[in-house]
Design a protein around this motif. Structure first.
Motif: not given
Length: 467
Positions: A348-360
């Motif tokens: 519905y109006y819920n949001t699913f998000s993911v992030t992969f951080n490129l800093t290492t």
């Protein structure tokens, strides 16, 4: 001592020169050259016969012995190397008859390797052997960290009368230590990013809703459904917007610091990519669970080097939000993020998000070690050690090599490499690390090796070790 070259000469003088220690009466017939008193010289004997003017037969006169002496003498009148007395005297080396080697003033005899002395008196010699040095007898200098070469090696009894210089080769300077590894923070390049779940896009740019063959938790759905039908998947960086989409939020987004995905349905997110830097990376995921429904579970991320099997290859595993993965550069990874809910629950109006951080934090290499200088030789001065190389960012510089030793002296030690700094990591290696120690300089060689066989009369200078 040779007999006088002129003036009075007696039978006793001849006897004392060619039969030292004898008190018998003298008959000149006993003193022919090539007889038992004055020995013949072998054809391969390179020395001078000190009684070469004495006849081998026929009439003899006292004057035939003017300026003569007992023995074979080899005079070194110009610079030479690797003098072996067995080679010099040939078949006469084992003859019980005096042998003399004379190094003239201003002449240098040197060894050309640390395993070959300047003058070698090998085993098997006979008779009185005498080396009279008026010049220089020098060994070969050692390479970095190595022992210098010997000046004289004696395996047969001999006399050494030194009126000049006898010095071993100098020891080589020790090598420096390598610099320690450091670490520095970088943003990895993101290469060959592919929207595996959405592309190839169908009619009207609708997402393909693809998932790897091993995934069967629920039916994939990237577009919003039902009351959120206007929340449509836009591909990578909104490269495939669908008509009726309310904004450009939904889809994959890449930048220099991360890639992230946002969707308004159950997903899963599915992409592939390669990294430019080996290192440890952080992944996060969230769902604003509860605004318009709940029970969606939590975010679970799987990384694999296979698109048919989960959790394969370096770093292949399941991860929850905030966990880190150790990943290789230039390797294709398949990234899948899903919700742990069962069944086809729309968001519905819920949001699913993911992030992969490129800093290492990447490991930087320590500087290379400086090389030690060669020790001084018969034909070369001692060499200086070289400087160590510069390390990468936050890595230690390499230590300088030690200077080679002068003739008869040890080389100096190399210096330690500098320590690395930065944030601690354990992948792909442990860093930062301390620099390694420099190595010791090589010892000087021996000015005489075989001391028990040598009677030394030193009127000059000797330098080095003796054994």
């Amino acid at each position: 001592m040779a007999l006088a070259g002129s003036g009075a000469i007696s039978f006793a003088n001849i006897r004392d020169e060619f039969s030292p220690g004898s008190n018998t009466s003298v008959s000149l017939s006993d003193y022919y050259r090539q007889g038992s008193k004055i020995r013949a010289k072998a054809g391969d004997n390179n020395a001078t016969h000190l009684a070469s003017d004495v006849p081998t037969s026929g009439a003899l006169a006292l004057s035939d012995y003017y300026g003569t002496g007992i023995g074979f003498q080899f005079t070194i009148s110009s610079d030479a190397t690797n003098q072996n007395l067995s080679t010099i005297f040939g078949d006469d080396y084992d003859l019980d008859y005096p042998k003399l080697v004379v190094v003239n003033s201003g002449v240098t005899v040197g060894g050309t390797s640390t395993s070959t002395p300047a003058i070698n008196v090998p085993s098997g010699g006979a008779g009185t052997i005498t080396i009279t040095n008026g010049g220089n007898i020098y060994g070969k200098g050692g390479a970095a960290g190595a022992v210098g070469g010997d000046a004289i090696v004696a395996a047969t009894a001999c006399n050494v009368i030194n009126n000049g210089n006898i010095k071993s080769g100098g020891g080589g300077g020790g090598n420096g230590g390598a610099g320690g590894a450091g670490t520095t923070s970088v943003n990895s390049a993101l290469n060959n990013f592919v929207d595996e779940g959405g592309a190839p896009y169908g009619s009207g740019n609708a997402p393909a809703n693809d998932a790897p063959s091993w995934f069967s938790a629920y039916t994939p759905a990237l577009n919003g459904a039902g009351v959120v039908g206007d929340r449509k998947w836009g591909g990578v960086n909104n490269s495939n917007p669908q008509s009726g989409s309310v904004n450009t939020t939904w889809g994959w987004h890449t930048s220099s610091s991360n890639f992230n995905g946002v969707l308004a349905n159950r997903g899963p997110f599915y992409c592939s990519f390669q990294l430019g830097t080996t290192g440890t990376y952080t992944m996060t995921g969230s769902i604003n669970n509860g605004t318009y429904g709940s029970g969606y579970g939590s975010v679970l991320i799987n990384l694999s080097t296979s698109n048919t099997s989960k959790s394969q290859g370096q770093g292949g595993n399941d991860y929850t939000s905030g966990q880190t993965a150790n990943l290789d550069a230039d390797t294709t990874y398949y990234f899948l993020a899903n919700l742990t809910t069962s069944g086809n629950r729309n968001l519905y109006y819920n949001t699913f998000s993911v992030t992969f951080n490129l800093t290492t934090n990447t490991v930087t290499s320590g500087g290379s070690a400086g090389s030690g200088g060669a020790g001084a030789s018969y034909n070369a001065s001692a060499g200086n050690g070289s400087s160590g190389g510069s390390g990468g960012t936050n890595a230690g510089s390499g230590g300088a090599g030690g200077n080679g030793g002068a003739l008869g002296a040890a080389g100096s030690n190399g210096t330690a490499g500098g320590n690395g700094s930065g944030t601690g990591v354990s992948f792909p290696s442990t860093a930062p690390a301390n620099g390694s120690s420099g190595s010791s300089g090589g010892a000087a060689g021996k000015y005489i090796n075989g001391q028990s066989n040598v009677t030394l009369t030193n009127n000059g200078t000797v330098a080095g070790n003796i054994a």
